[in-house]
Design a protein around this motif. Structure first.
Motif, short mmCIF file in Angstrom:
data_model
loop_
_atom_site.label_atom_id
_atom_site.label_comp_id
_atom_site.label_asym_id
_atom_site.label_seq_id
_atom_site.Cartn_x
_atom_site.Cartn_y
_atom_site.Cartn_z
N CYS C 147 0.82 -1.35 -0.52
CA CYS C 147 -0.16 0.20 -0.33
C CYS C 147 1.08 1.00 0.26
O CYS C 147 0.17 2.12 -0.33
N ARG C 148 1.91 0.82 0.58
CA ARG C 148 2.64 2.22 0.49
C ARG C 148 3.42 2.77 -0.60
O ARG C 148 3.52 4.03 -1.19
N ASP C 153 -1.34 4.03 2.12
CA ASP C 153 -1.11 2.98 3.42
C ASP C 153 -1.34 4.47 4.00
O ASP C 153 -1.75 3.98 5.65
N THR C 154 -1.68 5.65 4.25
CA THR C 154 -2.55 6.53 5.41
C THR C 154 -4.09 6.99 4.39
O THR C 154 -3.65 7.09 2.75
N LYS C 207 5.68 2.54 9.28
CA LYS C 207 6.72 2.37 7.59
C LYS C 207 8.03 1.72 7.96
O LYS C 207 8.26 0.81 6.41
N PHE C 210 7.42 -2.02 6.15
CA PHE C 210 6.61 -2.44 4.46
C PHE C 210 7.62 -3.15 4.16
O PHE C 210 9.18 -3.13 4.44
N GLN C 213 7.23 -3.91 -2.63
CA GLN C 213 7.07 -2.85 -2.90
C GLN C 213 6.47 -2.81 -4.52
O GLN C 213 7.07 -3.80 -4.99
#
Lengths: 274, 299, 347
Positions: C147-148, C153-154, C207, C210, C213
């Motif tokens: 998600c990052r 992710d936020t 953070k 993760f 990616q």
């Protein structure tokens, strides 16, 4: 009753033809026909769309004046071949009704053995005429297939309604996974259960997987299914070739696709024996 | 102690300045007022919106399409085949090719159908004023082309040379044969060509490109630089035609094609009509050829 | 932005306040896999103790509460050559979503763009979305979470309140006045500077966790360049074409329509079913021509829609990096691997 039933119907002004239909059974459990009688709520509507002229499970007597023949079961004897040919001559539309009629069904599992062996095992010394179990289309052309072991009555009603309306009959072309996910089920592979859902034609509303039983492929292959990948996935999950082939062979729907995998089993058995 | 949340009722709620939520599934109820058999496969349906106020508001541009629904049977997109200036009803030329259209071929005059739309982009007729116009159709492509043809007929003086090139498989598949003389009477040059002649056929035999080649030989390069083209038909046909026209430097942005895809919504939701990543229903069905060239899998 | 601090015990109180008169949906453990790992799903919840607020990822997304897998769009009463159409958006009461992760809220925000933000807003979705009271909750990154990379992710909006676990208390972000008023019914305090510091510590620790990616640099261009690449064929050979990736995807919204006439011929319905572009007949048109007849062309199309077309239209991809598709795919087709293979980064 027959008066109201016989009243001509229309849909959006288009006359709806009420065909004369007959039900027949070859080698089968007659469970598919029973599905039709099971649905009392819509039985009368069903009968108002079709004039049933022969249905051993639902009526006595009957005539041979019909347009649509629903034939359940697989062909295993010579007299069945003759009966089926005769039905084909009479019927305008021949419907293969259920997995046995479509693919040979569970019956065709006996084809794995020699017929002498099968006859001896089941009937002993009693003389009996039984041969390999075959789907209807190996004997006569089939116009329409209704899949499933047993057939899904909701789907049969949909198909019958479409037949009456003169509309094209279609089936889901995607596999059972679509319905299984829609039903919110946990994937059976996560639970360690083999399942043919990813390659089997949907339309059953994931009947078995929704009850936590893996799919056995009774509705045959989905369009453009990927059996090679399915087999390697099952192997990755630790299922033996025998388990996989047993499952693929259960209803006969995949018989055209499994030669290579079956050979692999035989070869391994031979290796083990020597 | 409890806390009941308030229900927000979206029925008829104005969501956007431009549209209300109730419009999404709103169907104009319309009546089939006539059915004209064109060939053994195609019928021309004249369809009239029943509600007078709705009928009054309804307008469309050539090239746009409607979603036609027969309850319980299905719904599908059809490009409008009649003139946009014709008020009161629309004409749809429909081939019996699926379950909806097969049922439609059996309904009678007076049957009510649902209409949603009009949807999609249109042929920019105004921008073509003062230009030569090439209207090219293959097979059923004449159906979407009939609206721009009508526009050209009604505004003939605004256009320079106008040619219609129309090709089909065989003479039996020619549509709107009864209109050819009217088109010609409006100073439109009509060339008809069939793939396969029958015994009675005295016209041209071959592909549409054959007519184009002759046109290339006959008219100077300058002619094509002031030409706009509308091409409707199977993708393989318009690809050939557009590439040929491009050799004469007809700008790709002056060639317009209409893409055909399956659609369920007409409103950029169901994704069935996506080409590459463009919605045919929103950004099309009319695209200029430059855009089509840049769409993956369009042709 | 308004922040509050509530004790953990107050969350249960909040639940009870809401559950008294509202339907509550939340994450629960629905089973165990063969390795005894919990499997999570969203279900109707009557008791706070049923909630599994420390859940990883639900197998199926929250989508079905907003876009049901099967939904009647309209019903018809047939009367000779005439008919009457009735449309129902299939919701009659608000509902509470108690504990949705940032990725899933971001997924709803993406759906909002297509289904609510366009010229033709879709009432079936809008009616449900507008009637959802969403309580977001922070999460623990899993090995499959990317998600990052997708910027999901936020989450910035699209919820009523968002709670972050600070050990013995929750840090609460309030986004709606409904949530603000609701919090008056429990003991909520203004956060202290020390709470802020701890919140920042929690997110910076998160953070670091993760691992998966996806490199999205120039991805739209690369996808266009590699349209004919053989890697698509390789993935196509693996693909089962079963549609599972779309069904477990929180952002896949495409659908199919099936109309059926009732067996007594007096009524009919128009049924919407969520579909998948991986299915054989997705791009088939009347007459039988199929624009994407091979599995690889359909799989490729799905990536083009999500990572190219949507980006072109909305400046963001139609993927939140929840990793569900890769986890659910029996053939082990994962977004990070597909994209890195298209980028020529063979692993």
């Amino acid at each position: 009753m027959s008066d109201t039933l016989a009243k001509p119907k229309t849909y959006l002004g288009v006359p709806v033809h009420r065909p004369k239909v007959a039900f027949f059974e070859l080698s089968s459990c007659e469970g598919c026909q029973l599905q039709l009688l099971n649905n009392e709520a819509t039985l009368l509507d069903f009968l108002s769309l079709m004039e049933v002229v022969r249905f051993r499970e639902g009526m006595t007597g009957g005539t041979d004046d019909y347009e649509i023949a629903f034939v359940e079961g697989s062909v295993t004897r010579q007299d069945e071949v003759e009966r089926l040919k005769k039905i084909r001559e009479t019927a305008k539309v021949l419907v293969a009704f259920g997995s046995c009629a479509c693919f040979g069904g569970v019956n065709q599992l006996k084809n794995r053995f020699s017929m002498d062996q099968v006859r001896k095992e089941v009937y002993g010394d009693h003389p009996i005429d039984t041969d390999v179990a075959r789907p209807l289309e190996s004997v006569v052309p089939v116009d329409l297939r209704i899949y499933g072991c047993p057939v899904k009555k909701e789907e049969v009603e949909k198909i019958v309604t479409r037949l009456a309306l003169g509309s094209e009959v279609f089936y889901p072309r995607y596999p059972v996974c679509m319905e299984c996910k829609a039903n919110g089920n946990i994937c059976l592979f996560e639970l360690g259960e083999p399942c043919l859902g990813p390659i089997t034609r949907a339309g059953c509303d994931s009947w078995c997987p929704s009850n936590r039983a893996g799919c056995w492929g009774c509705r045959g292959p989905a369009d453009d299914m990927n059996i090679t990948q399915m087999v390697s996935i099952m192997e990755k999950y630790g299922f033996s070739r025998e388990t996989i082939v047993d499952r693929l062979e259960c209803f006969g729907g995949f018989s055209a696709h499994i030669e290579t995998f079956r050979d692999a089993v035989d070869i391994r058995e031979k290796v083990q024996k020597t | 102690m409890g806390s009941k949340l308030a229900f927000s009722d979206v029925v008829n709620q104005k969501h956007h300045r431009r549209s209300d939520l109730g419009a999404f599934e709103h169907t104009y109820k319309a009546e089939i007022t006539s059915i004209h058999r064109l060939t053994d496969l195609e019928n021309l349906y004249r369809i009239k919106i029943i509600d007078a106020a709705e009928r009054e508001r309804f307008e469309f541009q050539p090239g746009q399409f409607l979603m036609l629904e027969l309850p319980g049977i299905g719904e599908a997109p059809f490009s409008i085949s009649s003139s946009p200036s014709r008020r009161g009803d629309v004409e749809l030329c429909i081939r019996n090719a699926g379950s909806l259209t097969s049922f439609l071929s059996r309904v009678e005059r007076g049957t009510h159908v649902g209409l949603r739309g009009p949807f999609g982009t249109s042929f920019p007729m105004e921008k073509m004023h003062g230009q030569n116009i090439l209207l090219i159709a293959g097979g059923l492509g004449i159906a979407p082309l009939r609206a721009p043809i009508a526009h050209v007929q009604e505004n003939r003086s605004r256009f320079n040379n106008v040619d219609i090139i129309y090709g089909t498989k065989d003479p039996a598949h020619l549509l709107f044969t009864y209109q050819y003389d009217m088109w010609r009477a409006d100073d439109i040059r009509l060339s008809v060509i069939v793939d396969k002649a029958d015994a009675a056929w005295t016209g041209r035999v071959g592909m549409i490109t054959k007519i184009l080649e002759e046109m290339f030989a006959e008219r100077g390069d300058a002619f094509f630089q002031n030409t706009c083209a509308i091409i409707c038909g199977p993708p393989v046909m318009f690809k050939f035609v557009c590439n040929m026209l491009n050799t004469k430097d007809v700008p790709m942005q002056k060639m317009f094609v209409s893409l055909e895809r399956r659609m369920h919504c007409g409103m950029g939701k169901c994704c069935r009509c996506n080409v590459g990543s463009t919605y045919t229903c929103l950004s099309g069905p009319v695209f200029d050829y430059w855009t089509v060239m840049n769409l993956k899998e369009a042709i | 932005m308004i922040f509050r601090i509530i004790k953990k015990t107050e969350l249960e109180k909040l639940f009870n306040v809401l559950s008294d008169e509202n339907r509550i949906i939340g994450p629960v453990e629905v089973g165990r896999d063969q390795d005894s790992q919990a499997i999570y799903g969203f279900r109707d919840v009557a008791d706070f103790r049923q909630l599994a607020l420390d859940y990883t990822t639900t197998s199926l997304p929250a989508k079905k509460y907003f876009l049901p897998y099967k939904e009647d769009m309209a019903t018809f009463r047939i009367d000779g050559k005439d008919w009457q159409k009735t449309v129902d958006y299939n919701i009659d009461a608000p509902f509470v979503f108690f504990g949705m992760h940032a990725c899933d809220i971001n997924a709803l925000n993406k759906l909002d763009k297509v289904l609510m933000g366009s010229v033709y807003p879709m009432p079936y979705y809008a009616a449900k979305r507008q009637n959802a009271f969403i309580i977001g909750i922070d999460c623990e990154p899993q090995t499959y979470c990317f998600c990052r990379s997708m910027g999901a992710d936020t989450v910035l909006h699209g919820f009523d309140m968002f709670i972050t676990d600070l050990g013995n208390r929750y840090f609460v972000e309030i986004q709606s006045d409904t949530a603000y008023n609701l919090l008056k019914k429990v003991r909520a305090e203004e956060p202290l500077e020390s709470d802020h510091v701890e919140y920042m510590h929690v997110i910076s620790e998160k953070k670091k966790k993760f691992t998966a990616q996806v490199d999205t640099t120039d991805l739209t261009k690369i996808l266009d360049m590699e349209f004919q690449s053989d890697v698509w064929k390789q993935w196509g050979e693996k693909c089962l074409g079963c549609g599972t990736c779309a069904n477990v995807c929180p952002t896949c919204y495409c659908y199919s329509i099936e109309e059926n006439v009732r067996i007594d011929l007096k009524a009919a319905n128009k049924n919407k079913i969520l579909y998948s572009c991986n299915l054989i007949d997705f791009a088939e048109v009347a007459g039988g021509h199929n624009f994407r007849p091979e599995r690889h062309s359909r799989l490729k199309y799905r990536y083009y829609h999500k990572h190219r077309g949507f980006v072109e239209a909305y400046e963001e991809s139609l993927c939140v990096g929840c990793g569900r598709c890769g986890e659910a795919c029996l053939a082990d087709i994962t977004v990070p691997e597909v994209i890195s293979s298209v980028r020529g980064e063979t692993s």
